[in-house]
Design a protein around this motif. Sequence first.
Motif, short mmCIF file in Angstrom:
data_model
loop_
_atom_site.label_atom_id
_atom_site.label_comp_id
_atom_site.label_asym_id
_atom_site.label_seq_id
_atom_site.Cartn_x
_atom_site.Cartn_y
_atom_site.Cartn_z
N ALA A 51 0.83 -1.22 0.00
CA ALA A 51 0.00 0.00 0.00
C ALA A 51 0.86 1.26 0.00
O ALA A 51 0.38 2.34 -0.34
CB ALA A 51 -0.93 -0.01 1.21
N GLN A 52 2.15 1.13 0.36
CA GLN A 52 3.05 2.29 0.36
C GLN A 52 3.59 2.61 -1.03
O GLN A 52 4.27 3.61 -1.21
CB GLN A 52 4.22 2.00 1.31
CG GLN A 52 3.82 1.65 2.73
CD GLN A 52 2.91 2.69 3.35
OE1 GLN A 52 3.21 3.89 3.30
NE2 GLN A 52 1.81 2.25 3.94
N GLY A 53 3.27 1.72 -2.00
CA GLY A 53 3.74 1.94 -3.36
C GLY A 53 4.31 0.66 -3.93
O GLY A 53 4.56 -0.31 -3.21
N ALA A 54 4.51 0.62 -5.24
CA ALA A 54 5.01 -0.58 -5.91
C ALA A 54 6.40 -0.93 -5.37
O ALA A 54 7.24 -0.05 -5.15
CB ALA A 54 5.07 -0.36 -7.42
N ARG A 75 -8.63 -2.36 -1.31
CA ARG A 75 -9.85 -1.96 -0.59
C ARG A 75 -10.06 -2.74 0.70
O ARG A 75 -10.43 -2.17 1.73
CB ARG A 75 -11.07 -2.15 -1.49
CG ARG A 75 -12.37 -1.73 -0.83
CD ARG A 75 -13.56 -1.84 -1.75
NE ARG A 75 -14.77 -1.37 -1.09
CZ ARG A 75 -15.99 -1.44 -1.62
NH1 ARG A 75 -16.15 -1.96 -2.83
NH2 ARG A 75 -17.02 -0.99 -0.95
N TYR A 76 -9.81 -4.06 0.65
CA TYR A 76 -10.23 -4.93 1.76
C TYR A 76 -9.10 -5.47 2.64
O TYR A 76 -9.38 -6.01 3.71
CB TYR A 76 -11.01 -6.13 1.21
CG TYR A 76 -12.34 -5.77 0.61
CD1 TYR A 76 -13.39 -5.30 1.40
CD2 TYR A 76 -12.57 -5.91 -0.76
CE1 TYR A 76 -14.62 -4.97 0.85
CE2 TYR A 76 -13.80 -5.60 -1.32
CZ TYR A 76 -14.82 -5.12 -0.51
OH TYR A 76 -16.03 -4.81 -1.06
N LEU A 77 -7.84 -5.36 2.22
CA LEU A 77 -6.78 -6.06 2.94
C LEU A 77 -5.66 -5.16 3.46
O LEU A 77 -4.63 -5.65 3.89
CB LEU A 77 -6.19 -7.16 2.04
CG LEU A 77 -7.18 -8.27 1.65
CD1 LEU A 77 -6.55 -9.23 0.66
CD2 LEU A 77 -7.68 -9.01 2.89
N VAL A 78 -5.89 -3.86 3.44
CA VAL A 78 -4.91 -2.91 3.97
C VAL A 78 -5.41 -2.38 5.31
O VAL A 78 -6.52 -1.84 5.39
CB VAL A 78 -4.66 -1.75 2.99
CG1 VAL A 78 -3.70 -0.73 3.60
CG2 VAL A 78 -4.11 -2.27 1.67
N ARG A 79 -4.62 -2.58 6.35
CA ARG A 79 -5.02 -2.12 7.68
C ARG A 79 -5.35 -0.64 7.69
O ARG A 79 -4.64 0.17 7.09
CB ARG A 79 -3.90 -2.39 8.70
CG ARG A 79 -3.73 -3.85 9.08
CD ARG A 79 -2.58 -4.02 10.07
NE ARG A 79 -2.45 -5.39 10.53
CZ ARG A 79 -1.75 -6.33 9.90
NH1 ARG A 79 -1.12 -6.03 8.77
NH2 ARG A 79 -1.66 -7.56 10.38
N GLY A 80 -6.43 -0.31 8.40
CA GLY A 80 -6.82 1.09 8.52
C GLY A 80 -7.81 1.55 7.49
O GLY A 80 -8.44 2.60 7.67
N ARG A 81 -7.99 0.78 6.41
CA ARG A 81 -8.99 1.16 5.41
C ARG A 81 -10.39 0.86 5.94
O ARG A 81 -10.60 -0.08 6.72
CB ARG A 81 -8.75 0.39 4.10
CG ARG A 81 -7.36 0.62 3.49
CD ARG A 81 -7.32 1.90 2.66
NE ARG A 81 -5.96 2.29 2.28
CZ ARG A 81 -5.34 1.88 1.16
NH1 ARG A 81 -5.94 1.06 0.32
NH2 ARG A 81 -4.11 2.30 0.90
#
Length: 338
Positions: free
Chosen positions: A41-44, A89-95
């Motif tokens: 999620a921080q980038g590629a 959408r579903y697997l990144v903490r904090g979303r």
Amino acid sequence: MFTRDTRSSSNGWYILDICRGHWAAHALFTAVDLGLFDVLAQGAQTPARVAAVLGTHPEATARLLVVLEGLGLVEREGELWRNAPLAARYLVRGRDAYLGHAVHHFANLAEGWSRLGEAVRTGRPVGFEPVERANYDERLRDYILAMRDQARLKVEQLAAALDLSGCEHILDLGGGPGVYSVALLKKDPRARATILDLAPTLKITRELIEAAGMLDRVELRAGDFTKDELGEGVYDLVLASNVVHIYDADTNRQLMRRVFRALRPGGQVVIHDYVLAEEPSLEAALFDLNMLVGTLTGRVYSVQEMGSWLGDAGFEDVTYHPLTAGSGLLKGRKWTDK
């Protein structure tokens, strides 16, 4: 590029694909547990960079990424990997839509399911021991947050299916994370709700209700709805969401009689649960087997069985509203005191 096999359910490959199903599940469990999707999620990132952040083996991490690509959860361009939209959408903490707690809950159930043969041979649950190794407070929080994750997937459907006309007071039995109470209160700003659950659960409930800005409209009541009286003529709607599958038929029948007494004339009961249709969906049938693995008396009931509890209690106008292939809402009205 990874390609998925398209195989007919009428040949032997389908059997082998079923056998490999737990491999895919464990790949997901591991990625969530490691926090792999949080890193992407921080980038590629390159596999080596992902491994460096996670403290994992670089080649093994690259092999895991290939499987996650095949599952549609990550994407790659050259040497760089990123989250696919589904994972983002579903697997990144904090979303807002994070499902990681639910994923962890399924991972916790895996060891019990590995002993399914024992449960089928004996008719007794086998899932308590692996689950209860964890600290109770940690296990409870994990479970309640998992229930929140799953509830958010269909809360809008549930709220849209209910008529709240004239509804001033809602009782949410075993309301846990309070997702459904919050949604119903948002639908009708005049209503208030009481969530009845065990005292340790309500500590977590309070945090979640406060975060939703609803503490002024929600009463948190500690108790055991399978034993406690619920009052007489107090509520306009009683919601029993995903609770009846935990208990035997007699306990549920007695519960619905107390629910009937607790409702005002014109009030409604709503049972939201998995449902075994005449031709059961795989969703409901698998959950029924999960109740065998992990509970003493739990099972999934048919509309007819649940409807008989409502009819015996005195409810009228009993109707069923499906939400998914294997779950739905059974609704009944209390028009007069029995």
